[in-house]
Write a protein that holds these residues in place. Structure first.
Motif, PDB file in Angstrom:
ATOM      1  N   ILE A  78      -0.039   1.328  -6.732  1.00  0.00           N
ATOM      2  CA  ILE A  78       0.645   1.293  -5.440  1.00  0.00           C
ATOM      3  C   ILE A  78       2.025   0.709  -5.692  1.00  0.00           C
ATOM      4  CG2 ILE A  78       0.576   0.420  -3.078  1.00  0.00           C
ATOM      5  CD1 ILE A  78      -2.483   0.155  -3.409  1.00  0.00           C
ATOM      6  N   THR A  79       3.068   1.533  -5.540  1.00  0.00           N
ATOM      7  CA  THR A  79       4.399   1.170  -6.014  1.00  0.00           C
ATOM      8  C   THR A  79       5.390   1.000  -4.868  1.00  0.00           C
ATOM      9  OG1 THR A  79       4.999   3.505  -6.355  1.00  0.00           O
ATOM     10  CG2 THR A  79       4.005   2.327  -8.209  1.00  0.00           C
ATOM     11  N   PRO A  80       6.439   0.189  -5.077  1.00  0.00           N
ATOM     12  CA  PRO A  80       7.411  -0.121  -4.024  1.00  0.00           C
ATOM     13  C   PRO A  80       8.581   0.847  -4.023  1.00  0.00           C
ATOM     14  CG  PRO A  80       7.876  -1.466  -5.914  1.00  0.00           C
ATOM     15  CD  PRO A  80       6.692  -0.603  -6.292  1.00  0.00           C
ATOM     16  N   TRP A  81       9.475   0.649  -3.036  1.00  0.00           N
ATOM     17  CA  TRP A  81      10.626   1.531  -2.897  1.00  0.00           C
ATOM     18  C   TRP A  81      11.863   1.015  -3.600  1.00  0.00           C
ATOM     19  CZ3 TRP A  81      14.356  -1.444  -0.879  1.00  0.00           C
ATOM     20  CH2 TRP A  81      13.993  -2.492  -0.025  1.00  0.00           C
TER      21      TRP A  81
ATOM     22  N   VAL B  94      -4.902   8.344 -13.477  1.00  0.00           N
ATOM     23  CA  VAL B  94      -4.084   7.612 -12.509  1.00  0.00           C
ATOM     24  C   VAL B  94      -4.109   8.278 -11.142  1.00  0.00           C
ATOM     25  CG1 VAL B  94      -1.663   7.136 -11.927  1.00  0.00           C
ATOM     26  CG2 VAL B  94      -2.526   6.584 -14.206  1.00  0.00           C
ATOM     27  N   VAL B  95      -4.196   7.452 -10.100  1.00  0.00           N
ATOM     28  CA  VAL B  95      -3.905   7.869  -8.732  1.00  0.00           C
ATOM     29  C   VAL B  95      -2.730   7.011  -8.264  1.00  0.00           C
ATOM     30  CG1 VAL B  95      -4.731   8.057  -6.365  1.00  0.00           C
ATOM     31  CG2 VAL B  95      -6.295   8.514  -8.276  1.00  0.00           C
ATOM     32  N   LEU B  96      -1.620   7.657  -7.958  1.00  0.00           N
ATOM     33  CA  LEU B  96      -0.378   6.959  -7.633  1.00  0.00           C
ATOM     34  C   LEU B  96      -0.033   7.158  -6.168  1.00  0.00           C
ATOM     35  CD1 LEU B  96       2.264   5.478  -8.357  1.00  0.00           C
ATOM     36  CD2 LEU B  96       3.161   7.656  -9.173  1.00  0.00           C
ATOM     37  N   LYS B  97       0.112   6.034  -5.449  1.00  0.00           N
ATOM     38  CA  LYS B  97       0.556   6.060  -4.056  1.00  0.00           C
ATOM     39  C   LYS B  97       1.945   5.423  -4.000  1.00  0.00           C
ATOM     40  CE  LYS B  97       0.894   4.266   0.302  1.00  0.00           C
ATOM     41  NZ  LYS B  97       2.321   4.213   0.676  1.00  0.00           N
TER      42      LYS B  97
ATOM     43  N   VAL C 226      -0.209  10.955  -4.276  1.00  0.00           N
ATOM     44  CA  VAL C 226      -0.573  11.130  -2.871  1.00  0.00           C
ATOM     45  C   VAL C 226       0.359  10.288  -2.013  1.00  0.00           C
ATOM     46  CG1 VAL C 226      -2.419  11.029  -1.157  1.00  0.00           C
ATOM     47  CG2 VAL C 226      -2.989  11.434  -3.559  1.00  0.00           C
ATOM     48  N   THR C 227       1.086  10.934  -1.116  1.00  0.00           N
ATOM     49  CA  THR C 227       2.004  10.217  -0.231  1.00  0.00           C
ATOM     50  C   THR C 227       1.322   9.912   1.102  1.00  0.00           C
ATOM     51  OG1 THR C 227       2.914  12.286   0.659  1.00  0.00           O
ATOM     52  CG2 THR C 227       4.013  11.318  -1.257  1.00  0.00           C
ATOM     53  N   GLY C 228       1.868   8.914   1.813  1.00  0.00           N
ATOM     54  CA  GLY C 228       1.317   8.594   3.121  1.00  0.00           C
ATOM     55  C   GLY C 228       1.211   7.108   3.344  1.00  0.00           C
ATOM     56  N   PRO C 229       0.654   6.709   4.474  1.00  0.00           N
ATOM     57  CA  PRO C 229       0.636   5.300   4.860  1.00  0.00           C
ATOM     58  C   PRO C 229      -0.336   4.464   4.049  1.00  0.00           C
ATOM     59  CG  PRO C 229      -0.527   6.638   6.484  1.00  0.00           C
ATOM     60  CD  PRO C 229       0.100   7.599   5.528  1.00  0.00           C
ATOM     61  N   GLY C 230       0.012   3.182   3.912  1.00  0.00           N
ATOM     62  CA  GLY C 230      -0.851   2.262   3.178  1.00  0.00           C
ATOM     63  C   GLY C 230      -2.199   2.075   3.840  1.00  0.00           C
ATOM     64  N   ARG C 231      -2.253   2.146   5.172  1.00  0.00           N
ATOM     65  CA  ARG C 231      -3.512   1.881   5.873  1.00  0.00           C
ATOM     66  C   ARG C 231      -4.565   2.937   5.595  1.00  0.00           C
ATOM     67  NH1 ARG C 231       0.234   3.592   9.525  1.00  0.00           N
ATOM     68  NH2 ARG C 231      -0.230   5.522  10.656  1.00  0.00           N
ATOM     69  N   SER C 232      -4.141   4.138   5.175  1.00  0.00           N
ATOM     70  CA  SER C 232      -5.116   5.177   4.836  1.00  0.00           C
ATOM     71  C   SER C 232      -5.159   5.416   3.331  1.00  0.00           C
ATOM     72  CB  SER C 232      -4.807   6.479   5.583  1.00  0.00           C
ATOM     73  OG  SER C 232      -3.487   6.913   5.316  1.00  0.00           O
ATOM     74  N   VAL C 233      -4.023   5.769   2.742  1.00  0.00           N
ATOM     75  CA  VAL C 233      -4.000   6.097   1.308  1.00  0.00           C
ATOM     76  C   VAL C 233      -4.142   4.839   0.450  1.00  0.00           C
ATOM     77  CG1 VAL C 233      -2.685   7.166  -0.550  1.00  0.00           C
ATOM     78  CG2 VAL C 233      -2.593   8.131   1.762  1.00  0.00           C
TER      79      VAL C 233
END
Length: 483
Positions: A148-151, A172-175, A204-211
């Protein structure tokens, strides 16, 4: 004109089950939509995790040198596309082209480094106390790594998480952060073009609350590495450790630089300003406060103000000295802290206003700000601002400076400017920070040494980068072979 981009799962570029997308806009000109990305769901994240698990055994069984060959090829592709990647990064997060180019080069170097490390990955041989026992260890991947990576350093941090994970044989699964998915998509494209097998890398892109929550809590993910805010990191920690996962968290900082009387004040100003105002202050290792000896305090403040007032703010793609904040919320946070500092009684020496007019109205631009007369108990001296705001604190001596440098909940980076060798060694030994810089700005990292913080800056479990990066993504077995 923007383009709509898809997730990358099991070797295919696919749309989200939600059928929805979100926009990504240019922070220097918010009228411009630069991309649309999948508003993914937990179901999408689960599909990526399933693909990573199905690919895990084959990738782990591939010889390290062959994995390294793919990583090396990915690095070469990134190098060939450096100019394009630099433009993407500057366009997406607002960095100057110089800053963006440096970050892209770091990603290139990381892939080259871990490509070589993949050939060394395997274990060690030790002498046994028995003359008929062959004693050795074997290293193997932990399995599926959720990243889970930052901007703020999107391609560099994604690379220093993903490259060692892949080198060690993990899938790897990268969000990515929703504010900066575009540069990560291009990184994944480079790995795809380099021949990464299906399912080994999933995006996989999208919100932290789901992905993000699905990645950190899934029983089919073996390790989670997160970089971001402390508040979100603590949620990730709980989700991960409740299931017994290996977890690695890096969660921000409030980084001091101490300036002592023996320092050359002009040099000290350059060091502190470079650490504070580079990348618009949006770095977890950014200098946020200068703790300055009273003998040089007034001179330091005066010269810092002169330096800051010479900084030109503008669109990153035009390579001004400082680009915009990445978002309205980040801009608002900086402006709020400027107001808080004044309310607390600090003196705003310069800056701190939103930049408007002449094409600036549609961007998130702010003047770099300098506060003097700051005390260490003020919020601007204790809380992470993540913007171009410098708090300058006067102190009476080295022990006073060290005490105030350590008197904060974070412990990522700390700097000292001095020509006194005793002070340098004392500071290196006693500063409560994972990174100590003497006569250097707090930002900027070598890629082959450990990176991580103390206290609330880190989970204090595993370090990133260098050999330490491989340690997080691997587990060892010891073999006693009695012949």
């Amino acid at each position: 004109m923007s383009s709509q981009h898809r997730n990358f799962i099991d070797g295919d570029w696919v749309e989200s089950n939600s059928g929805e997308t979100f926009e990504n806009r240019n922070p220097a000109d918010t009228k411009e939509v630069i991309g649309e990305y999948q508003q993914s769901t937990a179901e999408d994240a689960e599909a990526a995790i399933e693909a990573a698990n199905e690919a895990a055994d084959e990738w782990a069984a591939m010889p390290g040198p062959e994995r390294g060959r793919i990583l090396r090829k990915a690095g070469e592709i990134l190098a060939d596309r450096k100019e394009e990647l630099t433009q993407t990064l500057s366009h997406e997060v607002g960095k100057t082209t110089s800053e963006a180019g440096g970050e892209v080069q770091r990603s290139i170097d990381i892939y080259a480094y871990y490509a070589a490390k993949a050939s060394d990955f395997g274990g060690t041989v030790k002498e046994s106390s028995s003359p008929t026992t062959h004693l050795y260890s074997q290293s193997e991947p932990v399995g599926v790594a959720g990243l889970i990576t930052p901007w703020n350093f999107p391609i560099a941090i994604a690379s220093w998480k993903m490259a060692p994970a892949l080198a060690a044989g993990n899938t790897v699964v990268l969000k990515p952060a929703s504010l900066a998915p575009g540069i990560i998509r291009e990184l994944v494209e480079a790995l795809e073009d380099a021949g990464i097998p299906d399912g080994v890398v999933n995006f996989v892109t999208g919100p932290g609350r789901s992905v993000g929550a699905t990645v950190s809590s899934s029983p089919d993910v073996d390790a989670v590495s997160f970089t971001g805010s402390h508040s979100v990191g603590e949620k990730v920690r709980k989700q991960a450790v409740d299931d017994g996962k290996r977890v690695q968290l890096e969660m921000g900082g409030k980084n001091p630089t101490v300036v002592m009387p023996s320092a050359d004040v002009d040099e000290a100003v350059d060091i502190v300003a470079g650490g504070c105002f580079g990348v618009t202050g949006e770095a977890c290792t950014a200098t946020s406060k200068a703790i300055v000896h009273e003998d040089v305090y007034e001179e330091f403040v005066e010269k810092m103000v002169d330096h800051v007032e010479s900084i030109e703010v503008g669109p990153g793609l035009e390579d001004y000295d400082m680009g915009p904040h990445i978002s309205e919320s980040e801009l608002d946070s900086t402006l709020d802290y400027v107001e808080i500092g004044q309310q607390e009684g600090a003196t705003l020496e310069t800056g701190g206003n939103r930049v408007t007019g002449d094409g600036y109205d549609d961007g998130y631009f702010v003047e770099p700000a300098v506060f003097s007369d700051v005390t260490n108990d003020m919020r601007i001296a204790q809380e992470e601002i993540f913007g171009p705001v410098l708090a300058i604190i006067p102190v009476s001596g080295f022990e006073d400076a060290l005490r105030q440098a350590n008197d904060v909940r974070y412990g990522l980076a700390a700097g000292l400017v001095t020509q006194d060798l005793t002070e340098a060694h004392e500071f290196a030994n006693r500063a409560e920070a994972g990174i100590v810089k003497v006569n250097e700005k707090t930002t900027g990292l070598e890629l082959h040494v450990p990176f991580g913080g103390f206290k609330d800056s880190s989970s204090e479990t595993y370090r990133e980068q260098g050999d330490a990066g491989l340690d997080f993504y691997s587990i060892s077995r010891t073999v006693y072979m009695n012949y």
